[in-house]
Design a protein around this motif. Structure first.
Motif, PDB file in Angstrom:
ATOM      1  N   LEU A 102      -6.894 -44.430  21.660  1.00  0.00           N
ATOM      2  CA  LEU A 102      -5.442 -44.284  21.822  1.00  0.00           C
ATOM      3  C   LEU A 102      -4.919 -42.873  21.618  1.00  0.00           C
ATOM      4  CD1 LEU A 102      -2.698 -45.561  22.379  1.00  0.00           C
ATOM      5  CD2 LEU A 102      -2.558 -46.153  19.965  1.00  0.00           C
ATOM      6  N   ASN A 103      -5.190 -42.241  20.523  1.00  0.00           N
ATOM      7  CA  ASN A 103      -4.620 -40.923  20.243  1.00  0.00           C
ATOM      8  C   ASN A 103      -5.642 -39.792  20.339  1.00  0.00           C
ATOM      9  OD1 ASN A 103      -1.909 -41.753  19.765  1.00  0.00           O
ATOM     10  ND2 ASN A 103      -2.618 -42.656  17.854  1.00  0.00           N
ATOM     11  N   ARG A 104      -6.705 -40.040  21.043  1.00  0.00           N
ATOM     12  CA  ARG A 104      -7.734 -39.013  21.228  1.00  0.00           C
ATOM     13  C   ARG A 104      -7.350 -38.111  22.398  1.00  0.00           C
ATOM     14  NH1 ARG A 104     -10.179 -40.035  16.657  1.00  0.00           N
ATOM     15  NH2 ARG A 104     -11.240 -41.998  16.534  1.00  0.00           N
ATOM     16  N   PRO A 105      -7.745 -36.850  22.325  1.00  0.00           N
ATOM     17  CA  PRO A 105      -7.494 -35.952  23.460  1.00  0.00           C
ATOM     18  C   PRO A 105      -8.281 -36.419  24.687  1.00  0.00           C
ATOM     19  CG  PRO A 105      -8.210 -34.720  21.512  1.00  0.00           C
ATOM     20  CD  PRO A 105      -8.346 -36.166  21.189  1.00  0.00           C
ATOM     21  N   LEU A 106      -7.790 -36.054  25.859  1.00  0.00           N
ATOM     22  CA  LEU A 106      -8.433 -36.444  27.107  1.00  0.00           C
ATOM     23  C   LEU A 106      -9.871 -35.937  27.175  1.00  0.00           C
ATOM     24  CD1 LEU A 106      -8.128 -37.936  29.780  1.00  0.00           C
ATOM     25  CD2 LEU A 106      -7.216 -35.835  30.772  1.00  0.00           C
ATOM     26  N   LEU A 107     -10.157 -34.788  26.572  1.00  0.00           N
ATOM     27  CA  LEU A 107     -11.520 -34.255  26.573  1.00  0.00           C
ATOM     28  C   LEU A 107     -12.475 -35.196  25.842  1.00  0.00           C
ATOM     29  CD1 LEU A 107     -13.529 -31.989  27.223  1.00  0.00           C
ATOM     30  CD2 LEU A 107     -12.849 -30.907  25.075  1.00  0.00           C
ATOM     31  N   ILE A 108     -12.064 -35.741  24.715  1.00  0.00           N
ATOM     32  CA  ILE A 108     -12.901 -36.681  23.957  1.00  0.00           C
ATOM     33  C   ILE A 108     -13.073 -37.969  24.762  1.00  0.00           C
ATOM     34  CG2 ILE A 108     -13.062 -38.060  21.842  1.00  0.00           C
ATOM     35  CD1 ILE A 108     -13.490 -35.022  21.430  1.00  0.00           C
ATOM     36  N   GLU A 109     -11.992 -38.437  25.367  1.00  0.00           N
ATOM     37  CA  GLU A 109     -12.078 -39.630  26.218  1.00  0.00           C
ATOM     38  C   GLU A 109     -13.078 -39.394  27.348  1.00  0.00           C
ATOM     39  OE1 GLU A 109      -9.308 -41.834  29.519  1.00  0.00           O
ATOM     40  OE2 GLU A 109      -8.315 -41.182  27.677  1.00  0.00           O
ATOM     41  N   TRP A 110     -12.979 -38.234  27.991  1.00  0.00           N
ATOM     42  CA  TRP A 110     -13.860 -37.905  29.110  1.00  0.00           C
ATOM     43  C   TRP A 110     -15.324 -37.900  28.673  1.00  0.00           C
ATOM     44  CZ3 TRP A 110     -16.297 -32.900  29.774  1.00  0.00           C
ATOM     45  CH2 TRP A 110     -16.978 -32.781  30.981  1.00  0.00           C
ATOM     46  N   LEU A 111     -15.618 -37.296  27.525  1.00  0.00           N
ATOM     47  CA  LEU A 111     -16.992 -37.266  27.021  1.00  0.00           C
ATOM     48  C   LEU A 111     -17.491 -38.672  26.689  1.00  0.00           C
ATOM     49  CD1 LEU A 111     -16.811 -34.087  24.755  1.00  0.00           C
ATOM     50  CD2 LEU A 111     -18.018 -34.320  26.942  1.00  0.00           C
ATOM     51  N   ALA A 112     -16.650 -39.470  26.054  1.00  0.00           N
ATOM     52  CA  ALA A 112     -17.040 -40.840  25.697  1.00  0.00           C
ATOM     53  C   ALA A 112     -17.263 -41.688  26.943  1.00  0.00           C
ATOM     54  CB  ALA A 112     -15.974 -41.466  24.799  1.00  0.00           C
ATOM     55  N   ILE A 113     -16.383 -41.575  27.915  1.00  0.00           N
ATOM     56  CA  ILE A 113     -16.530 -42.330  29.163  1.00  0.00           C
ATOM     57  C   ILE A 113     -17.807 -41.902  29.877  1.00  0.00           C
ATOM     58  CG2 ILE A 113     -15.528 -42.683  31.471  1.00  0.00           C
ATOM     59  CD1 ILE A 113     -14.021 -44.195  29.296  1.00  0.00           C
ATOM     60  N   SER A 114     -18.094 -40.614  29.890  1.00  0.00           N
ATOM     61  CA  SER A 114     -19.316 -40.117  30.527  1.00  0.00           C
ATOM     62  C   SER A 114     -20.553 -40.673  29.832  1.00  0.00           C
ATOM     63  CB  SER A 114     -19.340 -38.584  30.512  1.00  0.00           C
ATOM     64  OG  SER A 114     -18.238 -38.071  31.230  1.00  0.00           O
ATOM     65  N   LEU A 115     -20.535 -40.727  28.509  1.00  0.00           N
ATOM     66  CA  LEU A 115     -21.653 -41.279  27.752  1.00  0.00           C
ATOM     67  C   LEU A 115     -21.811 -42.773  28.037  1.00  0.00           C
ATOM     68  CD1 LEU A 115     -23.898 -40.979  25.632  1.00  0.00           C
ATOM     69  CD2 LEU A 115     -22.158 -41.435  23.893  1.00  0.00           C
ATOM     70  N   ILE A 116     -20.716 -43.495  28.077  1.00  0.00           N
ATOM     71  CA  ILE A 116     -20.767 -44.935  28.380  1.00  0.00           C
ATOM     72  C   ILE A 116     -21.347 -45.155  29.769  1.00  0.00           C
ATOM     73  CG2 ILE A 116     -19.319 -46.970  28.835  1.00  0.00           C
ATOM     74  CD1 ILE A 116     -17.510 -45.843  26.498  1.00  0.00           C
ATOM     75  N   PHE A 117     -20.931 -44.326  30.727  1.00  0.00           N
ATOM     76  CA  PHE A 117     -21.477 -44.452  32.082  1.00  0.00           C
ATOM     77  C   PHE A 117     -22.976 -44.169  32.080  1.00  0.00           C
ATOM     78  CE2 PHE A 117     -22.644 -42.788  36.266  1.00  0.00           C
ATOM     79  CZ  PHE A 117     -22.321 -43.899  37.037  1.00  0.00           C
ATOM     80  N   ALA A 118     -23.404 -43.126  31.387  1.00  0.00           N
ATOM     81  CA  ALA A 118     -24.827 -42.781  31.340  1.00  0.00           C
ATOM     82  C   ALA A 118     -25.637 -43.906  30.698  1.00  0.00           C
ATOM     83  CB  ALA A 118     -25.023 -41.466  30.581  1.00  0.00           C
ATOM     84  N   LEU A 119     -25.132 -44.484  29.621  1.00  0.00           N
ATOM     85  CA  LEU A 119     -25.836 -45.596  28.979  1.00  0.00           C
ATOM     86  C   LEU A 119     -25.889 -46.820  29.888  1.00  0.00           C
ATOM     87  CD1 LEU A 119     -24.438 -45.259  25.337  1.00  0.00           C
ATOM     88  CD2 LEU A 119     -26.743 -44.689  26.156  1.00  0.00           C
ATOM     89  N   GLY A 120     -24.787 -47.088  30.573  1.00  0.00           N
ATOM     90  CA  GLY A 120     -24.760 -48.201  31.521  1.00  0.00           C
ATOM     91  C   GLY A 120     -25.734 -47.984  32.665  1.00  0.00           C
ATOM     92  N   LEU A 121     -25.819 -46.753  33.139  1.00  0.00           N
ATOM     93  CA  LEU A 121     -26.741 -46.430  34.220  1.00  0.00           C
ATOM     94  C   LEU A 121     -28.193 -46.565  33.751  1.00  0.00           C
ATOM     95  CD1 LEU A 121     -26.475 -45.673  37.177  1.00  0.00           C
ATOM     96  CD2 LEU A 121     -26.581 -43.278  36.500  1.00  0.00           C
ATOM     97  N   ALA A 122     -28.463 -46.197  32.509  1.00  0.00           N
ATOM     98  CA  ALA A 122     -29.810 -46.367  31.957  1.00  0.00           C
ATOM     99  C   ALA A 122     -30.165 -47.856  31.872  1.00  0.00           C
ATOM    100  CB  ALA A 122     -29.901 -45.710  30.574  1.00  0.00           C
ATOM    101  N   LEU A 123     -29.223 -48.678  31.429  1.00  0.00           N
ATOM    102  CA  LEU A 123     -29.447 -50.119  31.377  1.00  0.00           C
ATOM    103  C   LEU A 123     -29.651 -50.672  32.786  1.00  0.00           C
ATOM    104  CD1 LEU A 123     -29.654 -52.784  29.864  1.00  0.00           C
ATOM    105  CD2 LEU A 123     -27.128 -52.902  29.905  1.00  0.00           C
TER     106      LEU A 123
END
Length: 178
Positions: A102-123
């Protein structure tokens, strides 16, 4: 009847998600750069789903996410259901984690979303290998992660600034407790 409990606003948001999902899939499957050395196109459906799961989860019910993901699997000749499952699990995780974002900067959101995508792609890769289907090359998947990470910010800005999709005011007002 199933639609009795849905408000008109929620049905419109869901229809908007479906429409944008069709646009994202259409862009992904457009025959552009068909050479062997062409870089993969970003996963725009993931970008859209991730952004909306964080900000308007009522517009992205998991069954709808799975259905659109399955449609994409069938249109792209991927193993049916694996991509849809990963997309749905990602949406579920993001919906459940939205107060953290909710109150995280867009840069942190972007990094977290990128990590989630990478983990999902690995799965996704592990499930494809386990199904004995031909597995995509790791180098191609790395490019896909980079392309999708690069696409998330423009997609997020388009959805926020042009389409005015953001956290519900009551969710923001309650500090994420809804």
């Amino acid at each position: 009847m199933m639609l009795e409990g849905l408000s008109l606003a929620r049905m419109l948001r869901m229809a908007g998600f479906v429409g944008l999902g069709f646009v994202a899939v259409s862009i992904e499957i457009a025959p552009v750069g068909l050479t062997a050395s062409a870089l993969p196109s970003p996963d725009l459906l993931f970008c859209l789903t991730a952004y909306c799961a964080l900000r308007r989860p009522e517009a992205v019910p998991l069954l709808l996410v799975f259905a659109i993901g399955l449609m994409r699997d069938l249109l792209t000749d991927g193993p049916p259901g694996i991509g849809a499952l990963i997309l749905t699990l990602s949406a579920l995780f993001l919906t459940e984690s939205r107060t953290w974002f909710l109150n995280r900067p867009l840069l942190i959101e972007w990094l977290a979303i990128s990590l989630i995508f990478a983990l999902g792609l690995a799965l996704h890769w592990v499930l494809v290998v386990a199904s004995f289907a031909p597995a995509p090359l790791i180098a191609g998947l790395a490019w896909l992660v980079l392309a999708t990470a690069a696409a998330y910010l423009p997609v997020a800005l388009l959805l926020r600034l042009v389409l005015r999709i953001d956290y519900a005011p009551e969710f923001r007002r309650l500090g994420g407790a809804s």
